[in-house]
Enzyme design. Structure first.
Site, PDB file in Angstrom:
ATOM      1  N   ASN A   9      84.736  57.124 -16.179  1.00 20.28           N
ATOM      2  CA  ASN A   9      85.462  56.148 -17.007  1.00 20.28           C
ATOM      3  C   ASN A   9      85.231  54.772 -16.394  1.00 20.28           C
ATOM      4  O   ASN A   9      85.766  54.460 -15.338  1.00 20.28           O
ATOM      5  CB  ASN A   9      86.959  56.510 -16.997  1.00 20.28           C
ATOM      6  N   TRP A  10      84.412  53.978 -17.092  1.00 16.27           N
ATOM      7  CA  TRP A  10      84.043  52.663 -16.522  1.00 16.27           C
ATOM      8  C   TRP A  10      85.121  51.613 -16.752  1.00 16.27           C
ATOM      9  O   TRP A  10      84.997  50.485 -16.280  1.00 16.27           O
ATOM     10  CB  TRP A  10      82.720  52.184 -17.135  1.00 16.27           C
ATOM     11  N   LYS A  11      86.121  51.956 -17.536  1.00 14.08           N
ATOM     12  CA  LYS A  11      87.227  51.027 -17.826  1.00 14.08           C
ATOM     13  C   LYS A  11      86.675  49.675 -18.334  1.00 14.08           C
ATOM     14  O   LYS A  11      85.659  49.655 -19.024  1.00 14.08           O
ATOM     15  CB  LYS A  11      88.116  50.858 -16.596  1.00 14.08           C
ATOM     16  N   HIS A  94      94.867  57.903 -21.652  1.00 20.78           N
ATOM     17  CA  HIS A  94      94.740  57.500 -20.246  1.00 20.78           C
ATOM     18  C   HIS A  94      96.018  56.774 -19.811  1.00 20.78           C
ATOM     19  O   HIS A  94      96.618  56.029 -20.590  1.00 20.78           O
ATOM     20  CB  HIS A  94      93.518  56.590 -20.076  1.00 20.78           C
ATOM     21  N   GLU A  96      96.504  54.207 -18.099  1.00 17.83           N
ATOM     22  CA  GLU A  96      96.494  52.742 -18.255  1.00 17.83           C
ATOM     23  C   GLU A  96      96.795  52.348 -19.693  1.00 17.83           C
ATOM     24  O   GLU A  96      97.417  51.307 -19.944  1.00 17.83           O
ATOM     25  CB  GLU A  96      95.142  52.180 -17.770  1.00 17.83           C
ATOM     26  N   GLU A 166      95.741  63.668 -14.347  1.00 14.84           N
ATOM     27  CA  GLU A 166      95.550  62.490 -13.509  1.00 14.84           C
ATOM     28  C   GLU A 166      96.902  61.978 -13.035  1.00 14.84           C
ATOM     29  O   GLU A 166      97.556  61.193 -13.751  1.00 14.84           O
ATOM     30  CB  GLU A 166      94.859  61.388 -14.314  1.00 14.84           C
ATOM     31  N   GLY A 172      93.000  55.021  -8.687  1.00 15.00           N
ATOM     32  CA  GLY A 172      92.610  53.733  -8.122  1.00 15.00           C
ATOM     33  C   GLY A 172      93.297  53.382  -6.813  1.00 15.00           C
ATOM     34  O   GLY A 172      93.239  52.237  -6.370  1.00 15.00           O
ATOM     35  N   SER A 213      91.151  59.027  -7.732  1.00 13.11           N
ATOM     36  CA  SER A 213      90.491  58.769  -6.443  1.00 13.11           C
ATOM     37  C   SER A 213      89.520  59.874  -6.021  1.00 13.11           C
ATOM     38  O   SER A 213      89.425  60.198  -4.834  1.00 13.11           O
ATOM     39  CB  SER A 213      91.535  58.502  -5.353  1.00 13.11           C
ATOM     40  N   GLY A 234      87.011  57.309 -12.057  1.00 18.19           N
ATOM     41  CA  GLY A 234      87.072  55.893 -12.378  1.00 18.19           C
ATOM     42  C   GLY A 234      86.168  55.091 -11.460  1.00 18.19           C
ATOM     43  O   GLY A 234      84.953  54.997 -11.660  1.00 18.19           O
ATOM     44  N   GLY A 235      86.746  54.529 -10.410  1.00 17.88           N
ATOM     45  CA  GLY A 235      86.022  53.625  -9.517  1.00 17.88           C
ATOM     46  C   GLY A 235      84.675  54.162  -9.035  1.00 17.88           C
ATOM     47  O   GLY A 235      83.679  53.427  -9.022  1.00 17.88           O
TER      48      GLY A 235
HETATM   49  C1  PEP Z   1      90.722  57.100 -13.901  1.00 23.40           C
HETATM   50  O1  PEP Z   1      90.889  55.943 -14.232  1.00 23.40           O
HETATM   51  O2  PEP Z   1      90.718  57.984 -14.769  1.00 23.40           O
HETATM   52  C2  PEP Z   1      90.556  57.401 -12.487  1.00 23.40           C
HETATM   53  C3  PEP Z   1      90.676  58.641 -12.125  1.00 23.40           C
HETATM   54  O3  PEP Z   1      90.317  56.344 -11.644  1.00 23.40           O
HETATM   55  P1  PEP Z   1      89.920  56.434 -10.086  1.00 23.40           P
HETATM   56  O4  PEP Z   1      88.857  57.512  -9.969  1.00 23.40           O
HETATM   57  O5  PEP Z   1      89.414  55.080  -9.751  1.00 23.40           O
HETATM   58  O6  PEP Z   1      91.143  56.813  -9.355  1.00 23.40           O
END
Ligand code: PEP
Length: 262
Positions: A9-11, A94, A96, A166, A172, A213, A234-235
């Site tokens: 997920n590049w957000k 999600h 966010e 999640e 994050g 993470s 994500g990241g």
């Molecule tokens: C996400 O946004 O779905 C996520 C899991 O982010 P991260 O891997 O950065 O924690």
């Protein structure tokens, strides 16, 4: 045996040019891991370019969101059939979106139904906040999110759904859930709920990703757990090196699991 599924997920990151560079860097490396399902979810503007790069490869493309109406006066929104022209996957719910854009279980359910009707495979995100976790409410929160989010979905439709657990406090933050804690939620809360709604056979076939993470150095341990069927990343999906390492970890785990089963 469930195939592991890793999605990035590049957000709200990457211009079109940056997205093309990133996916071109990933493609020759990820295609080698044919025993893992994999996808990237760029921002809307980069979807056509990334989809063009990924055409006829094993790397699928998903949208991070979509609206539930088919067309009309919904300024700033995007319809299911518009993203379905480009994507195979959609993320809905999600945390966010829930936190910053007033997403509710009811709107998650509307988006899910609309995405399925448009032929998309959908990743439905659930997970508790830190406050809820500390108050011992993980099971209650995930149960509410799934029961309401999946309301009215049939067993046949469930074949096109992946759940992503999640925990919000892990997203994050660099503080992933322990593999054991995440697996407990997948195995003792989420899969039984899926079984209650869709039957045991369908529930056993559905993938439940973990997200929060995930990094190259914790991916293998997480994916080795009995009910963690891949990850939403994500990241670490924003650089080719880390995303490819996570897919490689999934591939290695899948090889070991296949050997253990035979
Ligand atoms: C996400 O946004 O779905 C996520 C899991 O982010 P991260 O891997 O950065 O924690």
């Amino acid at each position: 045996m469930r195939r592991l599924f890793v999605a990035g997920n590049w957000k709200m990151n990457k211009t079109i040019a940056e997205a093309e560079v990133l996916v071109q860097e990933m493609l020759p490396r990820v295609d080698a891991f044919a025993n893992v399902d994999k996808a990237v979810c760029p921002p809307y503007t980069a979807l056509p370019a990334v989809a063009a790069c990924c055409k006829n490869t094993g790397l699928k493309v998903g949208t991070q969101n979509l609206y539930w109406e088919e067309s009309g006066a919904y300024t700033g929104e995007i319809a299911p059939k518009m993203v379905a022209e480009i994507c195979d996957y959609a993320i809905v719910g999600h945390s966010e979106r829930r936190e910053y854009f007033a997403e509710t279980d009811e709107t998650v359910n509307k988006r899910l139904k609309a995405a399925l009707a448009a032929g998309l495979h959908v990743i439905v995100c659930v997970g508790e906040t830190l406050e809820e976790n500390e108050a011992g409410q993980t099971e209650a929160v995930v149960t509410r999110q799934l029961t309401q989010g999946l309301a009215g979905i049939s067993e046949a439709q469930a074949a096109d759904i992946t759940i992503a657990y999640e925990p919000v406090w892990a997203i994050g933050t660099g503080r992933a859930a322990t593999p054991e804690d995440a697996n407990d939620v997948h195995k003792d809360v989420i899969r039984p709920l899926l079984a209650k709604q869709f039957g045991e056979k369908r529930a056993q076939a559905m993938r439940i990703q973990y997200g929060g993470s995930i990094k190259p150095d914790n991916a293998a341990e997480l994916f080795s757990m009995s009910d963690i069927d891949g990850g939403l990343v994500g990241g670490a999906s924003l650089t080719a090196d880390s995303f490819v390492s996570i897919i490689e970890a999934a591939s290695m785990v899948a090889i070991v699991m296949a050997e253990t089963e035979s």
